[in-house]
Design a protein around this motif. Structure first.
Motif, short mmCIF file in Angstrom:
data_model
loop_
_atom_site.label_atom_id
_atom_site.label_comp_id
_atom_site.label_asym_id
_atom_site.label_seq_id
_atom_site.Cartn_x
_atom_site.Cartn_y
_atom_site.Cartn_z
N SER A 1 -6.70 -0.18 -12.61
CA SER A 1 -5.33 0.25 -12.30
C SER A 1 -4.43 -0.90 -12.71
CB SER A 1 -5.17 0.55 -10.81
OG SER A 1 -3.98 1.29 -10.61
N HIS B 1 -4.85 -5.35 -5.30
CA HIS B 1 -5.22 -4.96 -3.93
C HIS B 1 -6.44 -4.07 -4.03
CE1 HIS B 1 -1.24 -5.98 -1.97
NE2 HIS B 1 -1.05 -6.21 -3.26
N TRP B 2 -7.51 -4.44 -3.35
CA TRP B 2 -8.72 -3.63 -3.44
C TRP B 2 -8.60 -2.40 -2.55
CZ3 TRP B 2 -12.49 -4.26 -6.99
CH2 TRP B 2 -13.59 -3.40 -6.89
N LEU B 3 -8.61 -1.23 -3.17
CA LEU B 3 -8.51 0.00 -2.40
C LEU B 3 -9.91 0.49 -2.03
CD1 LEU B 3 -6.38 2.90 -2.31
CD2 LEU B 3 -8.53 3.48 -3.43
N LYS B 4 -10.09 0.77 -0.72
CA LYS B 4 -11.38 1.34 -0.30
C LYS B 4 -11.22 2.85 -0.24
CE LYS B 4 -13.18 -2.35 2.64
NZ LYS B 4 -12.19 -2.79 3.64
N GLU C 1 -14.74 3.77 -6.96
CA GLU C 1 -14.00 2.67 -6.35
C GLU C 1 -13.87 1.49 -7.33
OE1 GLU C 1 -14.53 2.22 -2.02
OE2 GLU C 1 -14.73 0.08 -2.45
N ASP C 2 -14.93 1.17 -8.02
CA ASP C 2 -14.87 0.09 -9.00
C ASP C 2 -13.92 0.44 -10.15
OD1 ASP C 2 -16.46 -1.70 -7.74
OD2 ASP C 2 -18.27 -1.32 -8.93
N VAL D 1 -2.90 2.99 -6.88
CA VAL D 1 -3.80 1.87 -6.64
C VAL D 1 -3.10 0.63 -7.19
CG1 VAL D 1 -6.09 0.92 -7.06
CG2 VAL D 1 -5.78 3.41 -6.92
N ASN E 1 -10.24 0.31 -9.05
CA ASN E 1 -9.73 -1.02 -8.75
C ASN E 1 -9.71 -1.93 -9.98
OD1 ASN E 1 -9.01 -1.23 -5.81
ND2 ASN E 1 -11.05 -0.33 -5.63
N HIS E 2 -10.70 -1.81 -10.84
CA HIS E 2 -10.70 -2.66 -12.04
C HIS E 2 -9.69 -2.19 -13.07
CE1 HIS E 2 -14.02 -5.14 -10.88
NE2 HIS E 2 -14.91 -4.16 -10.88
#
Ligand code: AMP
Ligand code: MG
Length: 313
Positions: free
Chosen positions: A263, A56-59, A256-257, A52, A260-261
């Motif tokens: 990594s 970059h926001w990973l979905k 997901e949060d 991650v 992304n927050h």
């Protein structure tokens, strides 16, 4: 266990710790290929890394839990997995001998996601003396008397050690968030607190890598059913797992949060396609091997003049 107490060598220990810190600083962006951020040239061999990338926001919905590159069967990865295990074994021996740095591996997944199987499959043959596994359950009364990171910090690896967290401080922004165990104004600031905690570990020579083992909801159903069918697996089944399964979407949002927050260059998250257990093991093993290699552990030099020593009869 080894004796790490400061005796008369206290000063030496302090000096050594300072040297180790300096060593870490010189390696701090180091960790090519695994700990550097996205702008670096692709590592060689250039297989998918599933990291991650910060910024970059990973979905999670975009990650296919069934993915397995060009491999189709367990047999296809057997040799490659052996090779990666051998790399881990060799590098772990150096890490243990060197005693300057350590590796913390965090494993998170939904129930049946394969945390235990990954530990079995990847760490076969590693010297148990240099390796610790800690599993975290719901905190007990004493743990609840402390800050949420206390129990995890206590188990962070000492120098030379590889420590695996089977569940971790991330539960405090996962189950705790999904089940409303604390209010949002308590769990929300924890992403930053976790980043600071991991940054602090990195600065004291602990490399941190985190794996989210990504299975699909259909695969979880399949695995729960197989636990129900096989009496030898009944002990693994908890009806609580069905309650958690009902919160699948909420868990995905919470994962997901967290991914992304939290990594970071110092402590990256990897989202591992985990529907195929053998592919999951391969991805985790090679990521750990690459990370250890980037840490570049070295056996310490022997005493001077060993070549002249003769062992008496
Ligand atoms: P298992 O890994 O199947 O033994 O289950 C451990 C249980 O402990 C899971 O249901 C987790 O959600 C729960 N757990 C782990 N850490 C925490 C935490 N910090 N707060 C609340 N529950 C937790
Ligand atoms: Mg369970």
């Amino acid at each position: 266990m080894d004796n790490r107490n400061d005796g008369p060598e206290g000063e030496d220990a302090v000096r050594e710790a300072a040297q180790a810190e300096a060593h870490q600083m010189s390696h701090s962006r180091a960790a090519a290929p695994e700990r550097v951020a996205v702008s670096d040239p692709p590592p060689d061999p250039n297989y998918p890394r599933y990291r991650v990338e910060p910024g970059h926001w990973l979905k999670l919905g975009d990650v296919h839990a069934d993915e397995s590159e060009h491999y189709t069967r367990k047999k296809d990865v057997a040799d490659e997995l052996d090779l990666q295990r051998e790399r881990i074994r060799d590098l772990q021996a150096r890490l243990y001998g060197e005693r300057r740095q350590s590796l913390l591996i965090v494993l998170q997944a939904m129930d049946t996601g394969g945390k235990d199987g990954t530990i079995r499959g990847v760490f076969q043959g590693v010297n148990p003396q240099g390796c610790q596994v800690w599993s975290f359950k719901a905190p007990g009364p004493e743990e609840l008397e402390h800050d949420f990171l206390w129990r995890y910090h206590l188990k962070a690896p000492p120098r030379g050690m590889i420590t695996i967290f089977n569940r971790s401080h991330y539960e405090d922004v996962l189950v705790v968030r999904v089940k409303h165990l604390v209010p949002e104004d308590v769990w929300r600031p924890r992403y930053d607190l976790i980043n600071e905690f991991e940054e602090m570990l990195a600065r004291s020579n602990t490399t941190v890598i985190k794996f989210y083992l990504h299975i699909s909801k259909a695969e979880q159903k399949h695995r729960l059913e197989s636990r129900l069918k096989d009496p030898n697996k009944h002990w693994k089944f908890s009806s609580g797992d069905l309650k958690e399964r009902a919160y699948w979407d909420e868990y995905m949002a919470a994962f997901e949060d967290a991914l992304n927050h939290c990594s970071t260059g110092n402590a990256p998250w990897y989202v591992v396609p985990a529907n195929k257990k053998w592919y999951r093991n391969l991805v985790v093993a090679r990521t750990i091997a690459d990370t250890l290699e980037a840490m570049a552990p070295q056996f310490p030099p022997g005493e001077k003049g060993l070549d002249k020593i003769v062992v008496p009869d």
